[in-house]
Design an enzyme around this catalytic site. Structure first.
Site, PDB file in Angstrom:
ATOM      1  N   ASP A  16       0.472  -1.551   0.063  1.00  0.00           N
ATOM      2  CA  ASP A  16      -0.237   0.161   0.428  1.00  0.00           C
ATOM      3  C   ASP A  16       1.207   1.683   0.146  1.00  0.00           C
ATOM      4  O   ASP A  16       2.132   1.162   0.303  1.00  0.00           O
ATOM      5  CB  ASP A  16      -1.400   0.338   1.525  1.00  0.00           C
ATOM      6  CG  ASP A  16      -1.823   1.302   1.257  1.00  0.00           C
ATOM      7  OD1 ASP A  16      -2.470   1.843  -0.081  1.00  0.00           O
ATOM      8  OD2 ASP A  16      -2.148   1.532   2.329  1.00  0.00           O
ATOM      9  N   ASP A  18       0.167   5.154   0.256  1.00  0.00           N
ATOM     10  CA  ASP A  18      -0.464   6.127   1.949  1.00  0.00           C
ATOM     11  C   ASP A  18      -0.849   5.149   3.478  1.00  0.00           C
ATOM     12  O   ASP A  18      -1.577   3.967   3.683  1.00  0.00           O
ATOM     13  CB  ASP A  18      -1.720   6.634   2.076  1.00  0.00           C
ATOM     14  CG  ASP A  18      -1.639   7.906   0.463  1.00  0.00           C
ATOM     15  OD1 ASP A  18      -0.434   8.705   1.009  1.00  0.00           O
ATOM     16  OD2 ASP A  18      -2.236   7.868  -0.178  1.00  0.00           O
TER      17      ASP A  18
END
Length: 276
Positions: A16, A18
């Site tokens: 991922d 953020d």
């Protein structure tokens, strides 16, 4: 638990963005080193995000400004996954799209015609300029039989001023008016993981998903048959893990703790894995 993580070879990494690599456009400790190690040892990888606003070029530039260097091709967004999925379902059809450049360009690139009448799909993504007129048009098209697709179920997104309503919140409004639930393509749907793995020719058994959320990153990795690493630099706190009926393969303080796992593959070992 890192020992369990290493029980079988790790050839491919998904992560991922953020909360794992960056926080509000600032690189988190170890993020640049993690990407550099993957590139140094030739490990295939993708950076995943449910954000459908930006194109991979936009996101690459954002990461570069924070000190993380990677190619556009190493970024996989919910917009790209949505457009790819729909192209496999009904290529070349017409769609009414609510979203920004990340979504509209992905749909164009997959050969879709963007229209506001006689469409096969209504595709909802994230935008900072949701309009009453666009939502009304979407509601009427769905009531007339268009299939309702949304890039991701996130109900809020971050901003410097605080949470903003996101795709899931607007989808709920449309659902209330039509009685039709959308099909969400992005995390936690494991479809996004499988399309990412397919993009780089990877296998779930030898891949790891790194994320900061139990309810999206870890869940989608688990359901796609992958091992998972939860880092504690984003949404999920260590005290919250026990609330879920599933567990990540490993829990680490941050992405900096993942770098040694990549570095344990010497150049010689990495070369042998590439030849398999």
């Amino acid at each position: 638990m890192t020992t369990v993580l290493e029980d079988s070879p790790i050839h491919t990494w998904l992560t991922d963005m953020d909360g794992v690599l960056v926080h509000e456009n600032t690189a988190l400790p170890g993020a640049a080193e993690f990407i550099a190690a993957l590139q140094q040892f030739g490990r295939p990888f993708l950076v995943l995000t449910n954000n459908s606003i930006f194109t991979p070029r936009d996101l690459r530039a954002r990461l570069s400004r924070s000190g993380i260097e990677l190619p556009e091709a190493a970024i996989w967004t919910s917009a790209l996954a949505t457009a790819r999925f729909l192209a496999e379902q009904q290529p070349g059809s017409a769609a009414y799209v609510i979203g920004e450049a990340g979504l509209t360009s992905a749909m164009h690139d997959e050969g879709f015609i963007l229209a506001d009448t006689d469409v096969e799909f209504v595709v909802l993504g994230e935008t900072r300029t949701y309009s009453f007129e666009a939502i009304t048009r979407a509601i009427r098209l769905i009531r007339d039989g268009a299939k309702f697709i949304a890039t991701n179920p996130d109900v809020t997104g971050p901003s410097a001023e605080g949470p903003l309503p996101a795709t899931g919140a607007v989808a709920a409004m449309i659902t209330a008016a039509t009685g039709i639930q959308p099909y969400y393509v992005g995390k936690p749907n494991p479809l996004m993981m499988r399309t990412a793995l397919n993009r780089i020719g990877a296998h779930s058994e030898t891949s790891v998903m790194i994320g900061d959320r139990m309810d999206t990153d870890v869940k989608s990795g688990l359901e796609a048959g992958m091992r998972s690493v939860l880092v504690l630099t984003g949404s999920t706190r260590a005290s919250e893990i026990a609330q879920y009926p599933y567990r990540p393969t490993a829990v680490l303080d941050g992405i900096a703790d993942v770098v040694p796992l990549v570095e344990r593959l010497t150049p010689h070992e990495a070369e042998e894995l590439d030849e398999d």
